[in-house]
Design a protein around this motif. Structure first.
Motif, mmCIF file in Angstrom:
data_model
loop_
_atom_site.group_PDB
_atom_site.id
_atom_site.type_symbol
_atom_site.label_atom_id
_atom_site.label_comp_id
_atom_site.label_asym_id
_atom_site.label_seq_id
_atom_site.Cartn_x
_atom_site.Cartn_y
_atom_site.Cartn_z
ATOM 1 N N GLN A 113 65.649 30.593 57.086
ATOM 2 C CA GLN A 113 64.228 30.449 56.857
ATOM 3 C C GLN A 113 63.517 31.620 56.719
ATOM 4 O OE1 GLN A 113 63.177 27.068 55.886
ATOM 5 N NE2 GLN A 113 64.956 26.368 56.177
ATOM 6 N N ILE A 114 63.630 32.550 57.275
ATOM 7 C CA ILE A 114 63.048 33.699 57.446
ATOM 8 C C ILE A 114 63.459 34.578 56.132
ATOM 9 C CG2 ILE A 114 62.067 35.670 57.710
ATOM 10 C CD1 ILE A 114 61.846 34.129 60.756
ATOM 11 N N PHE A 115 64.821 35.049 55.435
ATOM 12 C CA PHE A 115 65.912 35.821 55.366
ATOM 13 C C PHE A 115 66.591 35.252 53.769
ATOM 14 C CE2 PHE A 115 64.501 37.378 59.326
ATOM 15 C CZ PHE A 115 64.782 38.830 59.319
ATOM 16 N N GLY A 116 67.228 33.786 53.701
ATOM 17 C CA GLY A 116 66.995 33.390 52.584
ATOM 18 C C GLY A 116 66.966 33.229 51.866
ATOM 19 N N GLY A 117 67.459 32.301 50.620
ATOM 20 C CA GLY A 117 67.157 32.828 49.424
ATOM 21 C C GLY A 117 66.079 31.460 49.104
ATOM 22 N N ALA A 118 65.584 30.912 49.840
ATOM 23 C CA ALA A 118 64.716 29.754 49.949
ATOM 24 C C ALA A 118 63.909 29.681 50.808
ATOM 25 C CB ALA A 118 64.738 28.291 49.855
ATOM 26 N N GLY A 119 63.839 30.987 51.756
ATOM 27 C CA GLY A 119 63.180 32.077 52.931
ATOM 28 C C GLY A 119 61.852 31.970 52.365
ATOM 29 N N ILE A 169 60.074 35.061 52.957
ATOM 30 C CA ILE A 169 60.177 36.200 52.529
ATOM 31 C C ILE A 169 60.959 36.287 50.797
ATOM 32 C CG2 ILE A 169 60.893 38.515 52.614
ATOM 33 C CD1 ILE A 169 61.007 38.599 55.469
ATOM 34 N N ALA A 170 61.176 35.731 50.526
ATOM 35 C CA ALA A 170 62.361 35.465 49.703
ATOM 36 C C ALA A 170 60.624 34.777 48.639
ATOM 37 C CB ALA A 170 63.251 34.583 49.244
ATOM 38 N N GLN A 171 60.437 34.062 48.929
ATOM 39 C CA GLN A 171 59.212 32.787 48.216
ATOM 40 C C GLN A 171 57.984 33.938 48.378
ATOM 41 O OE1 GLN A 171 59.208 28.698 49.735
ATOM 42 N NE2 GLN A 171 61.083 28.394 49.857
ATOM 43 N N THR A 172 57.358 34.392 49.257
ATOM 44 C CA THR A 172 56.451 35.395 48.798
ATOM 45 C C THR A 172 56.681 36.180 48.000
ATOM 46 O OG1 THR A 172 56.546 34.887 50.992
ATOM 47 C CG2 THR A 172 54.760 37.049 49.835
ATOM 48 N N LEU A 173 57.818 37.146 47.756
ATOM 49 C CA LEU A 173 58.230 38.229 46.886
ATOM 50 C C LEU A 173 58.057 36.946 45.332
ATOM 51 C CD1 LEU A 173 60.884 39.849 48.238
ATOM 52 C CD2 LEU A 173 57.973 40.211 48.107
ATOM 53 N N ARG A 174 59.014 36.373 45.048
ATOM 54 C CA ARG A 174 59.225 35.444 43.990
ATOM 55 C C ARG A 174 56.677 35.218 43.707
ATOM 56 N NH1 ARG A 174 62.992 32.552 45.881
ATOM 57 N NH2 ARG A 174 65.272 33.343 45.916
ATOM 58 N N GLN A 175 56.388 34.669 44.095
ATOM 59 C CA GLN A 175 55.386 34.373 43.926
ATOM 60 C C GLN A 175 53.931 35.913 43.353
ATOM 61 O OE1 GLN A 175 53.933 31.919 47.783
ATOM 62 N NE2 GLN A 175 54.738 30.039 47.195
ATOM 63 N N HIS A 176 54.682 36.518 43.781
ATOM 64 C CA HIS A 176 53.658 37.773 43.789
ATOM 65 C C HIS A 176 54.666 38.384 42.354
ATOM 66 C CE1 HIS A 176 52.200 37.167 47.702
ATOM 67 N NE2 HIS A 176 51.235 37.705 47.071
ATOM 68 N N GLY A 177 55.156 38.353 42.231
ATOM 69 C CA GLY A 177 56.140 38.921 40.530
ATOM 70 C C GLY A 177 57.547 39.175 40.675
ATOM 71 N N ASP A 187 68.596 37.289 49.246
ATOM 72 C CA ASP A 187 69.145 36.855 50.270
ATOM 73 C C ASP A 187 69.930 37.181 51.275
ATOM 74 O OD1 ASP A 187 70.327 33.704 51.688
ATOM 75 O OD2 ASP A 187 71.572 33.212 49.771
ATOM 76 N N VAL A 188 69.456 37.317 52.311
ATOM 77 C CA VAL A 188 70.140 38.480 53.467
ATOM 78 C C VAL A 188 71.529 37.112 53.463
ATOM 79 C CG1 VAL A 188 70.275 39.553 55.596
ATOM 80 C CG2 VAL A 188 68.226 39.842 53.463
#
Length: 346
Positions: A175-181, A183-191, A196-197
């Motif tokens: 839930q933290i480091f996965g592709g849908a975690g 961190i990944a969602q936050t990075l996508r929201q900011h461009g 996916d670790v």
């Protein structure tokens, strides 16, 4: 000379019964000199320690039933074991043909076995370098906290992940480091591009080490805190009066107090070099693939349970046990050469 003519002291003359008992006790006492002086007989030692023996008897029986009796099952490593050769699995041992060292020859010729050994050793060295020192550092950090309430809260927070199952630990990391975690969602929201670790074979060994640190590092500090509690506070006060700062006191007092415990745990950790976490790796096997996650434990499980090649898996497990025993003996010898007690005395 008759008893009537034996000279007596005034005390013996007044109380002949006491004198007779004293002389009888003296006759029964064993000689105090000699090689066996001070040694108690087996019967007397059993009477003295019978309470402790009865208390430890259930634990001894559990170890005997679940650890030592199953060792006899290693005989199938020298057979072509067929569990259906008899009425049950135990009887099938006596009806399975002997093949000698054929199973071991198959193992040493199998490239998958050596790949599992390589992954196991890589994970072991990573955990030895990155995981083993962390409980020591945490114990030193908690021991330096002055307020008992803050220390108790810190210990409870660090202990808590140890009681989580590996399913929960892997889920939290996903839930933290996965592709849908997160961190990944936050990075996508900011461009930014996500990552996916959890499915990256290249960083999997570091991910496994991080999971182990988060789960068990807090629990590992218990032993080190127990060792630190035995250090007298007078030593710290005397060192402070001599002008020693905090780092000097830690280097010359705290670390020498932890040295025997560190040596003991290091010997035990070396003995588990070929055991790096079965359930943890099995849960993530499909996510990263066999090449990155296959270790000896999963290798034995896959061949013994999934493929039902019990003799082959028993031979692999026997090799693992013999190598682990040899590593413990070697590490314990090194500890003796360094002046430490290790697992057992010289």
């Amino acid at each position: 000379m008759s008893n009537s003519t034996v000279p007596r002291t005034p005390t013996e003359a007044k109380n002949p019964a006491r004198a007779s008992a004293a002389s009888g006790a003296a006759a029964e006492d064993p000689p105090r000199g000699g090689k066996n002086a001070g040694k108690l007989s087996l019967r007397l030692r059993f009477r003295r320690d019978r309470t402790l023996i009865l208390m430890s008897l259930p634990a001894v029986l559990l170890i005997l039933v679940f650890n030592y009796i199953p060792i006899l099952g290693n005989v199938v490593a020298f057979q072509d074991y067929d569990p259906y050769a008899g009425d049950n699995g135990f009887v099938a041992i006596f009806h399975s043909p002997w093949v000698g060292f054929e199973q071991f020859e198959r193992i040493f010729a199998d490239s998958a076995f050596w790949h599992a050994v390589q992954n196991t050793l890589v994970l072991f060295f990573l955990q030895l370098v990155l995981y083993f020192p962390i409980p020591i550092l945490l114990a030193l950090l908690i021991n330096s906290v002055v307020r008992p309430r803050i220390r108790a809260v810190a210990q409870a927070v660090m202990y808590l992940p140890h009681f989580f199952s590996w399913v929960l630990v892997v889920t939290v990391f996903m839930q933290i480091f996965g592709g849908a975690g997160i961190i990944a969602q936050t990075l996508r929201q900011h461009g930014y591009e996500g990552f996916d670790v959890m499915t990256d074979p290249e960083v999997f060994k570091y991910l496994v080490t991080a999971q182990t640190v988060w789960k068990d590092a807090g629990w590992g500090i218990i032993v080190f805190l127990a060792a630190l509690s035995s250090v007298s506070g007078d030593l710290y006060e005397a060192a402070a009066m001599d002008g020693a700062g905090r780092w000097r006191r830690m280097w010359h007092i705290t670390l020498p107090a932890l040295r025997p415990v560190i040596a003991l745990l290091l010997v035990l950790r070396v003995g588990d070099a070929l055991t790096v976490g079965f359930e943890q790796l099995l849960l993530q096997r499909q996510a990263v693939g066999v090449n990155a996650s296959e270790v000896l434990d999963t290798y034995v499980w896959w061949n013994g349970i999934r493929n039902q090649d019990f003799s082959y898996a028993a031979a692999a497990g026997l090799i693992k046990g013999v190598v682990g025993l040899a590593l413990v003996l070697i590490a314990n010898k090194v500890a003796h050469l360094m002046g430490e007690q290790g697992v057992y005395k010289k």
